[in-house]
Enzyme design. Sequence first.
Site, PDB file in Angstrom:
ATOM      1  N   CYS A 119       6.461   6.546   2.464  1.00 57.30           N
ATOM      2  CA  CYS A 119       6.306   6.079   1.087  1.00 57.30           C
ATOM      3  C   CYS A 119       4.861   5.825   0.702  1.00 57.30           C
ATOM      4  O   CYS A 119       4.430   6.151  -0.412  1.00 57.30           O
ATOM      5  CB  CYS A 119       7.128   4.816   0.867  1.00 57.30           C
ATOM      6  SG  CYS A 119       6.593   3.377   1.848  1.00 57.30           S
ATOM      7  N   ASP A 140       9.375   6.654  -8.224  1.00 49.52           N
ATOM      8  CA  ASP A 140       9.349   6.658  -6.763  1.00 49.52           C
ATOM      9  C   ASP A 140       9.684   8.037  -6.227  1.00 49.52           C
ATOM     10  O   ASP A 140      10.723   8.609  -6.544  1.00 49.52           O
ATOM     11  CB  ASP A 140      10.370   5.638  -6.231  1.00 49.52           C
ATOM     12  CG  ASP A 140      10.135   5.268  -4.772  1.00 49.52           C
ATOM     13  OD1 ASP A 140       9.642   6.115  -4.013  1.00 49.52           O
ATOM     14  OD2 ASP A 140      10.458   4.113  -4.396  1.00 49.52           O
ATOM     15  N   HIS A 174       7.393  -1.172   1.670  1.00 52.66           N
ATOM     16  CA  HIS A 174       7.656  -0.045   0.776  1.00 52.66           C
ATOM     17  C   HIS A 174       6.618  -0.039  -0.335  1.00 52.66           C
ATOM     18  O   HIS A 174       6.321  -1.093  -0.928  1.00 52.66           O
ATOM     19  CB  HIS A 174       9.057  -0.112   0.170  1.00 52.66           C
ATOM     20  CG  HIS A 174       9.376   1.102  -0.665  1.00 52.66           C
ATOM     21  ND1 HIS A 174       9.530   2.354  -0.113  1.00 52.66           N
ATOM     22  CD2 HIS A 174       9.529   1.254  -2.000  1.00 52.66           C
ATOM     23  CE1 HIS A 174       9.780   3.224  -1.070  1.00 52.66           C
ATOM     24  NE2 HIS A 174       9.781   2.584  -2.230  1.00 52.66           N
TER      25      HIS A 174
END
Length: 265
Positions: free
Chosen positions: A69, A124, A109
């Site tokens: 991520c 995202d 994250h």
Amino acid sequence: MSELNALFRKRIGISEHEAITFDKLDTVLEKAALSIPFENLRVIEGKTTAITKENVASKILLHREGGLCYELNSLLYFFLIENGFDAVLTRGVVYRPAEQQYLEIGKTHLTILLAHAGQTYLVDTGFGGNLPLKPVPLSGEVVSSANGEFRVRKENSEHGDHVLEMKLKHKDTDWRIGYAFDANKPIAGLSECDEIQAIIVSHEQSPFNKNPLLTKLTASGNITLTNTSFTQWADGVVTKESIDSARFKELAKQHFAWRDWDSYE
């Protein structure tokens, strides 16, 4: 046009001449999800580098790898900024539904918040197979995509002030939490990405420092490859194959062709 802007467009299949408006972000997110895997191989190999604009672009755009991520969303953030969007990066805590609790390793994250026309949206491209594929408004409105339904709910807790919730297509019948995040605490700089990476690399409870994992969306579902199994979701039908190291390399080369798998140990 910068090199990063041009290479990102080339990697996901968008013309250099196409203007990227807010209405085009659905296409950008879908193409990125189909083109760039979520994977942890450099973590497993012990070959991570500092998270900088240059290093992330080199890894994902020049060497055509994937990432986690903090790499995938930082790259998308740079692309959005270069195309005139008002965006920031912020941190969140992933929820583990099997254990019914948030990961104890904390805010590892990294996601994106984008301001447009008086609203804030969650964007995202670094959440494995759980990608919304569209900007999700913080207003609570439900958005639907090929991957399911998604919404952001305001909830104050020790983990943040909002949660992303989802109902993945063919998988979920009820809403479940993806992660909590802070909508009003953007990261101070990329040094926070290095902090996230350090936790992912070294923490004993990190889910990404033990075995190789590669996953990406496909036109009909998604595929996930580990060192012991290959799982395919296609139009709601799941198949799972147990594999050995030779089959791992074969499948990796077939489905994640951007890497020199013959050299992978």
